[in-house]
Write a protein that holds these residues in place. Structure first.
Motif, PDB file in Angstrom:
ATOM      1  N   GLY A  82       0.806  -1.215   0.000  1.00 29.59           N
ATOM      2  CA  GLY A  82       0.000   0.000   0.000  1.00 29.59           C
ATOM      3  C   GLY A  82       0.840   1.265   0.000  1.00 29.59           C
ATOM      4  N   ARG A  83       0.246   2.338  -0.534  1.00 29.21           N
ATOM      5  CA  ARG A  83       0.969   3.609  -0.697  1.00 29.21           C
ATOM      6  C   ARG A  83       1.236   4.285   0.649  1.00 29.21           C
ATOM      7  NH1 ARG A  83       1.049   0.985  -5.369  1.00 29.21           N
ATOM      8  NH2 ARG A  83      -0.645   1.464  -6.810  1.00 29.21           N
ATOM      9  N   LYS A  84       0.276   4.217   1.550  1.00 32.20           N
ATOM     10  CA  LYS A  84       0.357   4.948   2.813  1.00 32.20           C
ATOM     11  C   LYS A  84       1.548   4.504   3.663  1.00 32.20           C
ATOM     12  CE  LYS A  84      -2.277   6.020   7.022  1.00 32.20           C
ATOM     13  NZ  LYS A  84      -3.580   5.891   7.715  1.00 32.20           N
ATOM     14  N   LYS A  85       1.720   3.205   3.852  1.00 30.94           N
ATOM     15  CA  LYS A  85       2.805   2.702   4.687  1.00 30.94           C
ATOM     16  C   LYS A  85       4.168   3.133   4.154  1.00 30.94           C
ATOM     17  CE  LYS A  85       0.458  -1.423   6.452  1.00 30.94           C
ATOM     18  NZ  LYS A  85       0.465  -2.915   6.480  1.00 30.94           N
ATOM     19  N   TYR A 139      -0.023   8.001  -5.945  1.00 29.79           N
ATOM     20  CA  TYR A 139      -1.129   8.249  -5.014  1.00 29.79           C
ATOM     21  C   TYR A 139      -2.079   9.313  -5.560  1.00 29.79           C
ATOM     22  CZ  TYR A 139      -3.411   8.831  -0.443  1.00 29.79           C
ATOM     23  OH  TYR A 139      -4.317   8.880   0.579  1.00 29.79           O
ATOM     24  N   LEU A 140      -1.534  10.433  -6.024  1.00 30.24           N
ATOM     25  CA  LEU A 140      -2.369  11.519  -6.531  1.00 30.24           C
ATOM     26  C   LEU A 140      -3.088  11.116  -7.814  1.00 30.24           C
ATOM     27  CD1 LEU A 140      -0.055  14.610  -5.880  1.00 30.24           C
ATOM     28  CD2 LEU A 140      -2.090  13.918  -4.590  1.00 30.24           C
ATOM     29  N   SER A 141      -2.414  10.346  -8.670  1.00 28.78           N
ATOM     30  CA  SER A 141      -3.049   9.925  -9.927  1.00 28.78           C
ATOM     31  C   SER A 141      -4.208   8.972  -9.666  1.00 28.78           C
ATOM     32  CB  SER A 141      -2.016   9.259 -10.847  1.00 28.78           C
ATOM     33  OG  SER A 141      -1.633   7.989 -10.352  1.00 28.78           O
ATOM     34  N   GLU A 142      -4.084   8.147  -8.622  1.00 33.04           N
ATOM     35  CA  GLU A 142      -5.145   7.191  -8.306  1.00 33.04           C
ATOM     36  C   GLU A 142      -6.342   7.858  -7.631  1.00 33.04           C
ATOM     37  OE1 GLU A 142      -2.356   3.185  -7.812  1.00 33.04           O
ATOM     38  OE2 GLU A 142      -2.926   4.338  -6.034  1.00 33.04           O
ATOM     39  N   LEU A 143      -6.118   8.982  -6.990  1.00 34.73           N
ATOM     40  CA  LEU A 143      -7.220   9.712  -6.360  1.00 34.73           C
ATOM     41  C   LEU A 143      -7.919  10.658  -7.327  1.00 34.73           C
ATOM     42  CD1 LEU A 143      -5.727  10.675  -2.869  1.00 34.73           C
ATOM     43  CD2 LEU A 143      -7.316   8.829  -3.377  1.00 34.73           C
ATOM     44  N   ALA A 144      -7.228  11.013  -8.424  1.00 27.98           N
ATOM     45  CA  ALA A 144      -7.748  12.030  -9.342  1.00 27.98           C
ATOM     46  C   ALA A 144      -8.975  11.550 -10.106  1.00 27.98           C
ATOM     47  CB  ALA A 144      -6.663  12.435 -10.331  1.00 27.98           C
ATOM     48  N   SER A 145      -9.847  12.484 -10.405  1.00 28.44           N
ATOM     49  CA  SER A 145     -11.055  12.203 -11.181  1.00 28.44           C
ATOM     50  C   SER A 145     -10.740  12.265 -12.670  1.00 28.44           C
ATOM     51  CB  SER A 145     -12.157  13.223 -10.851  1.00 28.44           C
ATOM     52  OG  SER A 145     -12.426  13.242  -9.471  1.00 28.44           O
ATOM     53  N   GLU A 146     -11.478  11.502 -13.453  1.00 30.20           N
ATOM     54  CA  GLU A 146     -11.306  11.496 -14.899  1.00 30.20           C
ATOM     55  C   GLU A 146     -11.496  12.895 -15.461  1.00 30.20           C
ATOM     56  OE1 GLU A 146     -10.413   9.591 -18.460  1.00 30.20           O
ATOM     57  OE2 GLU A 146     -10.597   8.625 -16.494  1.00 30.20           O
ATOM     58  N   GLY A 147     -10.583  13.310 -16.339  1.00 31.26           N
ATOM     59  CA  GLY A 147     -10.665  14.628 -16.958  1.00 31.26           C
ATOM     60  C   GLY A 147     -10.023  15.734 -16.145  1.00 31.26           C
ATOM     61  N   LYS A 148      -9.649  15.430 -14.891  1.00 31.38           N
ATOM     62  CA  LYS A 148      -8.997  16.430 -14.039  1.00 31.38           C
ATOM     63  C   LYS A 148      -7.685  15.898 -13.463  1.00 31.38           C
ATOM     64  CE  LYS A 148     -13.251  18.777 -12.601  1.00 31.38           C
ATOM     65  NZ  LYS A 148     -14.079  19.201 -11.435  1.00 31.38           N
ATOM     66  N   ARG A 149      -7.142  14.896 -14.125  1.00 27.02           N
ATOM     67  CA  ARG A 149      -5.939  14.256 -13.600  1.00 27.02           C
ATOM     68  C   ARG A 149      -4.736  15.193 -13.622  1.00 27.02           C
ATOM     69  NH1 ARG A 149      -7.056   8.424 -16.506  1.00 27.02           N
ATOM     70  NH2 ARG A 149      -8.426   7.588 -14.903  1.00 27.02           N
ATOM     71  N   GLY A 150      -4.631  16.007 -14.659  1.00 26.47           N
ATOM     72  CA  GLY A 150      -3.532  16.972 -14.720  1.00 26.47           C
ATOM     73  C   GLY A 150      -3.637  17.979 -13.594  1.00 26.47           C
ATOM     74  N   MET A 209      -4.412   9.783   6.048  1.00 23.88           N
ATOM     75  CA  MET A 209      -4.517   9.377   4.647  1.00 23.88           C
ATOM     76  C   MET A 209      -5.281   8.056   4.505  1.00 23.88           C
ATOM     77  SD  MET A 209      -0.610  10.175   3.395  1.00 23.88           S
ATOM     78  CE  MET A 209      -0.780   9.012   2.042  1.00 23.88           C
ATOM     79  N   ASP A 210      -6.001   7.931   3.410  1.00 22.48           N
ATOM     80  CA  ASP A 210      -6.654   6.670   3.058  1.00 22.48           C
ATOM     81  C   ASP A 210      -5.839   5.999   1.951  1.00 22.48           C
ATOM     82  OD1 ASP A 210      -9.315   6.532   4.551  1.00 22.48           O
ATOM     83  OD2 ASP A 210      -9.382   8.554   3.723  1.00 22.48           O
ATOM     84  N   GLU A 211      -5.915   4.698   1.890  1.00 22.59           N
ATOM     85  CA  GLU A 211      -5.199   3.965   0.852  1.00 22.59           C
ATOM     86  C   GLU A 211      -5.883   4.178  -0.503  1.00 22.59           C
ATOM     87  OE1 GLU A 211      -2.624   2.275  -1.181  1.00 22.59           O
ATOM     88  OE2 GLU A 211      -2.269   2.288   0.990  1.00 22.59           O
ATOM     89  N   SER A 212      -5.079   4.401  -1.552  1.00 22.93           N
ATOM     90  CA  SER A 212      -5.637   4.681  -2.879  1.00 22.93           C
ATOM     91  C   SER A 212      -5.703   3.444  -3.766  1.00 22.93           C
ATOM     92  CB  SER A 212      -4.795   5.755  -3.581  1.00 22.93           C
ATOM     93  OG  SER A 212      -3.459   5.306  -3.773  1.00 22.93           O
ATOM     94  N   ALA A 213      -4.824   2.477  -3.550  1.00 24.06           N
ATOM     95  CA  ALA A 213      -4.819   1.267  -4.372  1.00 24.06           C
ATOM     96  C   ALA A 213      -5.938   0.326  -3.934  1.00 24.06           C
ATOM     97  CB  ALA A 213      -3.471   0.570  -4.249  1.00 24.06           C
ATOM     98  N   THR A 214      -6.577  -0.312  -4.895  1.00 27.08           N
ATOM     99  CA  THR A 214      -7.739  -1.160  -4.582  1.00 27.08           C
ATOM    100  C   THR A 214      -7.584  -2.606  -5.033  1.00 27.08           C
ATOM    101  OG1 THR A 214      -8.803  -0.525  -6.664  1.00 27.08           O
ATOM    102  CG2 THR A 214      -9.316   0.798  -4.694  1.00 27.08           C
ATOM    103  N   GLU A 215      -6.655  -2.891  -5.961  1.00 22.69           N
ATOM    104  CA  GLU A 215      -6.594  -4.225  -6.539  1.00 22.69           C
ATOM    105  C   GLU A 215      -5.203  -4.859  -6.464  1.00 22.69           C
ATOM    106  OE1 GLU A 215      -8.136  -3.984 -10.472  1.00 22.69           O
ATOM    107  OE2 GLU A 215     -10.161  -3.472  -9.823  1.00 22.69           O
TER     108      GLU A 215
END
Length: 420
Positions: A82-85, A139-150, A209-215
């Motif tokens: 996980g990203r957080k640890k 982490y930031l890319s996984e939290l970002a919404s589609e179309g607003k990733r940049g 922080m919450d974990e961003s990875a799910t799979e």
């Protein structure tokens, strides 16, 4: 069992927490670059100021060579557990490196061993920040919404640049209380103590922080070099663009300040104030350029950056040689920062989204760290070597060649939504 998607409130909270820790790590890392002119004589046995700076920035560059190891270590950890640890562990190492530099003995006490101890401390910091970049981008890319990733990913460089800004600001504040001689004598050490304390404090922030990875659990080979080799093509694309991007970044944000001071046209204090203003502007415009990247395409942003950097960096540095007013110097530095923003605003997102989730932190971090170590961290050192050899323009030829590489590699990036 898969984790539930994070709510908008959780995403915002996590982005703020991750960015805050990222800011502190980069403050600790950059305080070295901006105080090197004050402490170089403390560790170098040479009496030549240029040689002293070469030695100090040589250690600065050496810290970058630990980045690939840090990105492999922490990137693998992030993809496996996980990203957080992983982000928590990296900030502990940064604190350790800062405290070490604060208490290092001078050459008068331990001779040449002083520069070795400085090198060890910087290697520890390099290990830390090598892991931080890839994890933060992921982490930031996984939290970002589609179309607003940049837009979302631009906050990585907001905090990265913010770390630089705080480093420069802290020097300006110190100069209000200490003379130039006192800074060279002992006061520079205070900044590394502050950096270590802030790094430890950021641990508390990252707890929310919450974990961003799910799979991640679906892949037994997650976070391994074997799995990364299966995605060697995007890895090479990241390496190619980062080589030129890192060289431009550290030339513009780090070496330019040394270049201005060495010209002798304005004093250190004024150049420090100028850079403080310029870095503040650079930090503020990152989300704007992130939105622009979302609009025109992240691939196009990188192409524009390579063309502008190829054509513009050398003329701006030439213009700096005859700029005697603060306004003129600030204006020229801001031109360089605008060019750079076409890269920094989308750098994290284009790298992270090229990789599948189970090797994203490792691929992003290692693909960034290797060329960053070779071409980025060495930028001030290489520039000063060219200057010492009386062939300063050779450095700008070197930059132009790398910008041509960025242009060619950017053309090979996918045209699909992978970058948007």
């Amino acid at each position: 069992m898969e984790k539930q998607a994070l709510s908008k409130a959780q995403k915002i909270r996590s982005i703020v927490a991750a960015s805050s820790g990222n800011l502190v790590e980069w403050f600790d890392f950059y305080i070295y670059a901006f105080t090197a002119t004050y402490f170089a004589h403390t560790f170098s046995s040479s009496d030549n100021p240029i040689i002293q700076q070469i030695n100090a920035f040589g250690v600065f560059a050496a810290g970058f060579f630990m980045r690939p190891i840090g990105s492999w270590l922490f990137g693998s950890l992030a993809d496996k557990f996980g990203r957080k640890k992983s982000m928590v562990f990296s900030v502990v190492l940064m604190a350790l490196g800062s405290f070490m530099i604060a208490v290092l003995p001078s050459k008068e006490l331990v001779g040449d061993f002083a520069i070795i101890l400085l090198l060890i401390a910087r290697l520890i910091q390099g290990l830390s920040v090598g892991g931080e970049y890839g994890i933060a981008a992921t982490y930031l890319s996984e939290l970002a919404s589609e179309g607003k990733r940049g837009f979302y990913s631009s906050f990585q460089y907001v905090t990265l640049i913010g770390g630089q800004l705080l480093a420069v600001a802290s020097i300006s504040i110190m100069l209000l209380f200490f003379s130039d001689e006192q800074m060279k004598d002992f006061a520079w050490r205070i900044l590394f103590v502050v950096g270590g304390i802030l790094a430890l404090g950021s641990l508390l922030v990252r707890k929310v922080m919450d974990e961003s990875a799910t799979e991640l659990h679906k892949h037994e080979d997650r976070g391994t070099l074997k799995a990364l080799f299966a995605s060697y093509k995007p890895f090479l694309l990241v390496v190619g663009i980062t080589a030129g991007g890192s060289l431009a970044f550290y030339t513009i944000t780090t070496y330019t300040k040394t270049f201005i001071v060495n010209l002798g046209l304005i004093d250190k204090t004024l150049s420090n104030h100028i850079y403080l203003i310029a870095l503040f502007v650079l930090m503020l415009i990152q989300p704007l350029f992130g939105l622009l990247g979302d609009k025109i395409g992240h691939k196009n942003s990188l192409i524009i950056f390579s063309v502008l950097a190829f054509l513009g960096i050398y003329p701006v540095f030439e213009a700096l040689k005859s700029a005697t007013s603060a306004i003129a110097v600030l204006s020229l530095v801001l031109i360089l920062f605008v060019i750079l923003s076409f890269y920094t605003s989308v750098a994290g997102i284009f790298k992270a989204k090229l990789f599948p989730e189970h090797i994203r932190a490792l691929g992003t971090g290692l693909g960034y760290a290797i060329p960053n170590a070779i071409f980025g961290g060495s930028a001030p050192f290489v520039a000063l070597q060219f200057k010492n050899a009386q062939f300063e323009n050779g450095f700008f030829i070197y930059i132009a060649l790398l910008m041509a590489v960025v242009f060619c590699v950017a053309l090979c990036l996918p045209k699909t939504s992978q970058l948007n």
